[in-house]
Design a protein around this motif. Structure first.
Motif, PDB file in Angstrom:
ATOM      1  N   LEU A 128       0.925  -1.151   0.207  1.00 31.59           N
ATOM      2  CA  LEU A 128       0.094   0.076  -0.067  1.00 31.59           C
ATOM      3  C   LEU A 128       0.813   1.482   0.135  1.00 31.59           C
ATOM      4  O   LEU A 128       0.560   2.250  -0.856  1.00 31.59           O
ATOM      5  CB  LEU A 128      -0.939   0.001   1.142  1.00 31.59           C
ATOM      6  N   SER A 129       1.876   1.347   0.876  1.00 25.07           N
ATOM      7  CA  SER A 129       2.671   2.373   0.864  1.00 25.07           C
ATOM      8  C   SER A 129       3.511   2.691  -0.376  1.00 25.07           C
ATOM      9  O   SER A 129       3.596   3.706  -0.691  1.00 25.07           O
ATOM     10  CB  SER A 129       3.683   2.181   2.050  1.00 25.07           C
ATOM     11  N   SER A 130       4.187   1.606  -0.886  1.00 22.03           N
ATOM     12  CA  SER A 130       4.889   1.782  -2.108  1.00 22.03           C
ATOM     13  C   SER A 130       3.962   2.023  -3.259  1.00 22.03           C
ATOM     14  O   SER A 130       4.289   2.990  -4.152  1.00 22.03           O
ATOM     15  CB  SER A 130       5.785   0.528  -2.470  1.00 22.03           C
ATOM     16  N   GLY A 131       2.800   1.702  -3.255  1.00 21.85           N
ATOM     17  CA  GLY A 131       1.800   1.945  -4.391  1.00 21.85           C
ATOM     18  C   GLY A 131       1.467   3.369  -4.231  1.00 21.85           C
ATOM     19  O   GLY A 131       1.302   3.884  -5.226  1.00 21.85           O
ATOM     20  N   ALA A 132       1.079   4.061  -3.301  1.00 20.69           N
ATOM     21  CA  ALA A 132       0.861   5.523  -2.920  1.00 20.69           C
ATOM     22  C   ALA A 132       1.907   6.318  -3.541  1.00 20.69           C
ATOM     23  O   ALA A 132       1.782   7.377  -3.993  1.00 20.69           O
ATOM     24  CB  ALA A 132       0.529   5.556  -1.489  1.00 20.69           C
ATOM     25  N   GLY A 133       3.144   6.097  -3.070  1.00 18.75           N
ATOM     26  CA  GLY A 133       4.411   6.737  -3.610  1.00 18.75           C
ATOM     27  C   GLY A 133       4.403   6.470  -4.970  1.00 18.75           C
ATOM     28  O   GLY A 133       4.748   7.627  -5.664  1.00 18.75           O
ATOM     29  N   SER A 134       4.450   5.463  -5.634  1.00 20.31           N
ATOM     30  CA  SER A 134       4.485   5.313  -6.975  1.00 20.31           C
ATOM     31  C   SER A 134       3.483   6.063  -7.988  1.00 20.31           C
ATOM     32  O   SER A 134       3.899   6.845  -8.734  1.00 20.31           O
ATOM     33  CB  SER A 134       4.328   3.949  -7.451  1.00 20.31           C
ATOM     34  N   LEU A 135       2.173   6.067  -7.224  1.00 22.63           N
ATOM     35  CA  LEU A 135       1.379   7.069  -8.113  1.00 22.63           C
ATOM     36  C   LEU A 135       1.404   8.519  -7.921  1.00 22.63           C
ATOM     37  O   LEU A 135       1.243   9.216  -9.019  1.00 22.63           O
ATOM     38  CB  LEU A 135       0.010   6.668  -7.435  1.00 22.63           C
ATOM     39  N   TRP A 136       2.086   8.806  -6.650  1.00 21.07           N
ATOM     40  CA  TRP A 136       2.535  10.243  -6.580  1.00 21.07           C
ATOM     41  C   TRP A 136       3.541  10.746  -7.673  1.00 21.07           C
ATOM     42  O   TRP A 136       3.243  11.580  -8.347  1.00 21.07           O
ATOM     43  CB  TRP A 136       2.986  10.323  -4.911  1.00 21.07           C
ATOM     44  N   TRP A 137       4.532   9.722  -7.783  1.00 22.76           N
ATOM     45  CA  TRP A 137       5.782  10.019  -8.620  1.00 22.76           C
ATOM     46  C   TRP A 137       5.167   9.934  -9.968  1.00 22.76           C
ATOM     47  O   TRP A 137       5.496  10.982 -10.946  1.00 22.76           O
ATOM     48  CB  TRP A 137       6.825   8.988  -8.734  1.00 22.76           C
ATOM     49  N   GLY A 138       3.998   9.073 -10.359  1.00 19.92           N
ATOM     50  CA  GLY A 138       3.521   9.080 -11.718  1.00 19.92           C
ATOM     51  C   GLY A 138       2.771   9.966 -12.234  1.00 19.92           C
ATOM     52  O   GLY A 138       2.774  10.430 -13.400  1.00 19.92           O
ATOM     53  N   ILE A 139       2.015  10.729 -11.047  1.00 19.19           N
ATOM     54  CA  ILE A 139       0.867  11.755 -11.476  1.00 19.19           C
ATOM     55  C   ILE A 139       1.190  12.874 -10.902  1.00 19.19           C
ATOM     56  O   ILE A 139       1.625  14.085 -11.716  1.00 19.19           O
ATOM     57  CB  ILE A 139      -0.317  11.307 -11.351  1.00 19.19           C
ATOM     58  N   ILE A 140       1.210  13.089  -9.557  1.00 19.43           N
ATOM     59  CA  ILE A 140       1.405  14.184  -8.911  1.00 19.43           C
ATOM     60  C   ILE A 140       2.777  14.958  -9.317  1.00 19.43           C
ATOM     61  O   ILE A 140       2.704  16.365  -9.507  1.00 19.43           O
ATOM     62  CB  ILE A 140       1.030  14.273  -7.579  1.00 19.43           C
ATOM     63  N   GLY A 141       3.654  14.308  -9.142  1.00 16.83           N
ATOM     64  CA  GLY A 141       5.003  14.722  -9.346  1.00 16.83           C
ATOM     65  C   GLY A 141       5.239  15.370 -10.677  1.00 16.83           C
ATOM     66  O   GLY A 141       6.011  16.362 -10.873  1.00 16.83           O
TER      67      GLY A 141
END
Length: 283
Positions: A10-23
């Motif tokens: 869950l934690s790595s998934g949230a971080g990955s989505l942040w990098w992929g979209i918000i970042g």
């Protein structure tokens, strides 16, 4: 699946989505700033925010305990170089409209991550995992042969990030403290670079423009939040599972690059990416 593994995913998934979209959206919004200045802000404000959180949660004893260990301190200095190199390369890709190339690198990363996990950390594997990894390798080779030039952006991104994750996993230093020490080590170099930029009048961060300055300050949060989430995931569930979950990040970057920012895409790249997505589903 135990609780730690589930929480790690869950934690790595949230971080990955942040990098992929918000970042991506954030750094695209400041793409008028020189990549060198952007890396300065990522480094300095990440260190500043971690200084605040470490003080808030009274973790200075843990910091000093690590700094007393010369071997760990030197390894974290190396990690600082790796992460700053990774940050700069990715920012360069965003600013120069090479998101698809950057996503290629982050698609390679999980292969290296799973490979490192099996070889160096003795993480478990099965036939499905090996088949999925084989598909990804085939896809990457196909993509390499069909690139018009060597995708150096993607290769640097993949190698620096996978090596960084391996070292951090073996070092067993908590995500926030490790990142604080790394970014603090890199801060003097960042300040010197900002001095060079400001001396030539090429800086955007200035008291005369508080709006842009505040927006650049957010580079620290945009860096810290997803990195902390992802490293926490690595700690809890290992390199293999988080390496594959990380595919969410390049997928987000790929889709934004093609459909939102209108980057060039040919049939060979599409075939290669499709093979990778099948491999992720199998894994």
């Amino acid at each position: 699946m135990n609780k730690n593994t589930f929480n790690g995913i869950l934690s790595s998934g949230a971080g990955s989505l942040w990098w992929g979209i918000i970042g991506v959206l954030y750094f695209k919004s400041v793409s008028f700033v020189d990549p060198m200045e952007l890396i300065v802000h990522r480094t300095v404000w990440t260190a500043f925010l971690l200084l605040f959180t470490i003080s808030l949660y009274s973790k200075w004893n843990d910091v000093f305990l690590i700094l007393k260990n010369i071997k760990k301190t030197l390894i974290l200095f190396l990690c600082g170089i790796l992460i700053v190199t990774n940050w700069f390369t990715w920012i360069y890709a965003v600013v120069t409209n090479r998101l698809v190339d950057a996503s290629f690198g982050y698609y390679i990363f999980p292969i290296l991550s799973v490979f490192f996990g099996i070889i160096f950390l003795k993480e478990s594997y099965n036939k499905k995992k090996l088949f999925a990894i084989s598909l990804v390798i085939i896809s990457v080779i196909f993509l390499l042969f069909n690139f018009h030039s060597t995708p150096w952006v993607g290769l640097i991104v993949a190698i620096t990030w996978s090596t960084y994750n391996l070292i951090r996993k073996k070092l067993r230093v908590s995500a926030d403290i490790g990142l604080f020490i790394e970014s603090t080590f890199m801060t003097p170099f960042a300040i010197f670079m900002f001095y060079i930029l400001s001396k030539d009048g090429n800086n955007f961060f200035s008291p005369s423009d508080l709006k842009i300055s505040f927006w650049l300050f957010l580079a620290g949060a945009m860096t810290l939040i997803p990195l902390f989430l992802y490293l926490k995931g690595v700690e809890l569930s290992g390199l293999g599972p988080t390496g594959m979950i990380f595919f969410l990040a390049p997928t987000g970057q790929f889709l934004l690059g093609i459909f939102y920012y209108g980057e060039y895409m040919d049939i060979n790249k599409l075939i290669s990416f499709a093979i990778i997505w099948i491999a992720v589903a199998i894994y």
